[in-house]
Enzyme design. Structure first.
Site, PDB file in Angstrom:
ATOM      1  CG  HIS A  74      -0.149   0.121   2.517  1.00 55.24           C
ATOM      2  ND1 HIS A  74       0.495  -1.004   2.979  1.00 55.24           N
ATOM      3  CD2 HIS A  74      -0.173   1.022   3.601  1.00 55.24           C
ATOM      4  CE1 HIS A  74       1.023  -0.591   4.361  1.00 55.24           C
ATOM      5  NE2 HIS A  74       0.494   0.571   4.589  1.00 55.24           N
ATOM      6  CG  LEU A  75       2.382   3.700  -2.727  1.00 54.17           C
ATOM      7  CD1 LEU A  75       1.696   2.295  -3.478  1.00 54.17           C
ATOM      8  CD2 LEU A  75       2.863   4.327  -3.721  1.00 54.17           C
TER       9      LEU A  75
END
Length: 354
Positions: A192-193
């Site tokens: 994830h970012l």
């Protein structure tokens, strides 16, 4: 079914400037995120209600932006135990397949029509955007490449490219995207970012860079904190995303933890137009790994702190911490000058060999 958000390179906002008198007209991307995020806040899907955060600009050359966010320190989910930068995904631990699906704002999909086959994105072709239920700022969301694929927290070219494109889709120079590797304060081992809005200008937007492989957009950061910098405008996104992934893969293979921060910025070698924000800067900070390390009392050193945005956990530290204190805390997590110089030589060769 989540709302689809289909975009193409025609949707990138080119004309962005830092010091315009009027606020920019929100792009479709901004409106979709902000309205979706506000809706979930009103519906009580967050761990706490985020109001206007108390903010101050610290005196000094770095212009650190300090914010008081006590609730995030108290209410956020306990980070997973991380033992290795290359730790495998574990379906038994919390991951983004276990969230309340109401938290999903939309699924991003790129329309590659008109692009040649070589330039197209490969699978996974969708990026799920969901609210971060423990937000550090307005619009704080997570970008998760096809959660069902169960990727560990190791960057891919696809994740980097969509991260850059998200910044280009926004007309707001305050929209930021970032990444924490395992061992660099990532709290969930599921790729994830982070994305969020933070209105204040950061030094990283215009700090100079020394060219390393400029044809690949690769530079060395000259100011504190020491690290590397990529720069791209809309035409070079794929090429630069691949070069960044070469660097992050090299770091992962060398068991070097790292943080990335993506923001609108001016070209690293620009001597005049420091207000232009038509491109994206991607800072890459290799750093000392911390596994099960004691957290700092004032703030943790992760993606936003290295960029100069400091969410404080308590009022005393927020009010009393000086620029010198901040530098001392961050310095503990940085590689030595000698280690960084060796890494610069290795990465320059690695990127040039492609």
């Amino acid at each position: 079914m989540p709302l689809p958000f289909v975009y193409s390179s025609q949707d990138f906002v080119i004309d962005v400037c830092r010091r315009r008198a009027n606020r920019p007209v929100p792009a479709k991307f901004d409106t979709t995120i902000q309205e979706g995020w506000t809706d979930r806040m009103e519906r009580g899907l967050f761990r706490y209600r985020l109001g206007d955060l108390q903010t101050r600009i610290m005196p000094g050359l770095n212009g650190f932006v300090a914010q008081l966010n006590i609730q995030r320190g108290i209410e956020r989910r306990k980070p997973q135990e991380i033992l290795s930068i290359q730790q495998e995904f574990n379906a038994k631990q919390f991951n983004f397949n276990k969230i309340n699906h109401e938290e999903i704002i939309f699924e991003m999909m790129k329309d590659n029509e008109g692009e040649n086959e070589r330039g197209q994105l490969h699978q996974p072709c969708k990026m799920v955007v969901l609210v971060n239920v423990s937000p550090l700022e307005f619009g704080h969301c997570l970008f998760v490449p096809d959660p069902s694929q169960c990727f560990p927290q190791v960057l891919t070219t696809f994740a980097i490219q969509v991260g850059i494109e998200s910044v280009l889709l926004s007309s707001d120079p305050g929209f930021r995207v970032g990444f924490n590797s395992l061992g660099a304060f990532a709290s969930v081992n599921h790729l994830h970012l982070h994305g969020y809005y933070m209105d204040h200008e950061l030094k990283i937007e215009s700090t100079p860079g020394k060219p390393l492989v400029p044809e690949m957009g690769f530079f060395r950061l000259l100011d504190f904190p020491g690290g590397f910098l990529f720069y791209t405008e809309s035409e070079q996104v794929k090429k630069v995303a691949r070069a960044i992934c070469l660097v992050t893969d090299f770091l992962v293979e060398g068991n070097i933890a790292h943080n990335l921060f993506l923001t609108r910025g001016c070209p690293p070698m620009s001597e005049k137009d420091h207000c232009s924000r038509k491109g994206v800067r991607i800072a890459v900070w290799p750093r000392i790994s911390c596994f099960g390390a004691k957290e700092e009392s004032a703030f943790n050193v992760a993606l936003c702190e290295l960029a100069g945005h400091l969410p404080f956990k308590n009022k005393k530290d927020y009010e009393l911490t000086t620029e010198r204190d901040v530098i001392e805390i961050i310095q503990k997590y940085l590689l030595s000058d000698e280690e960084l110089h060796t890494l610069e030589q290795e990465l320059t060769r690695h990127v040039m060999d492609v």
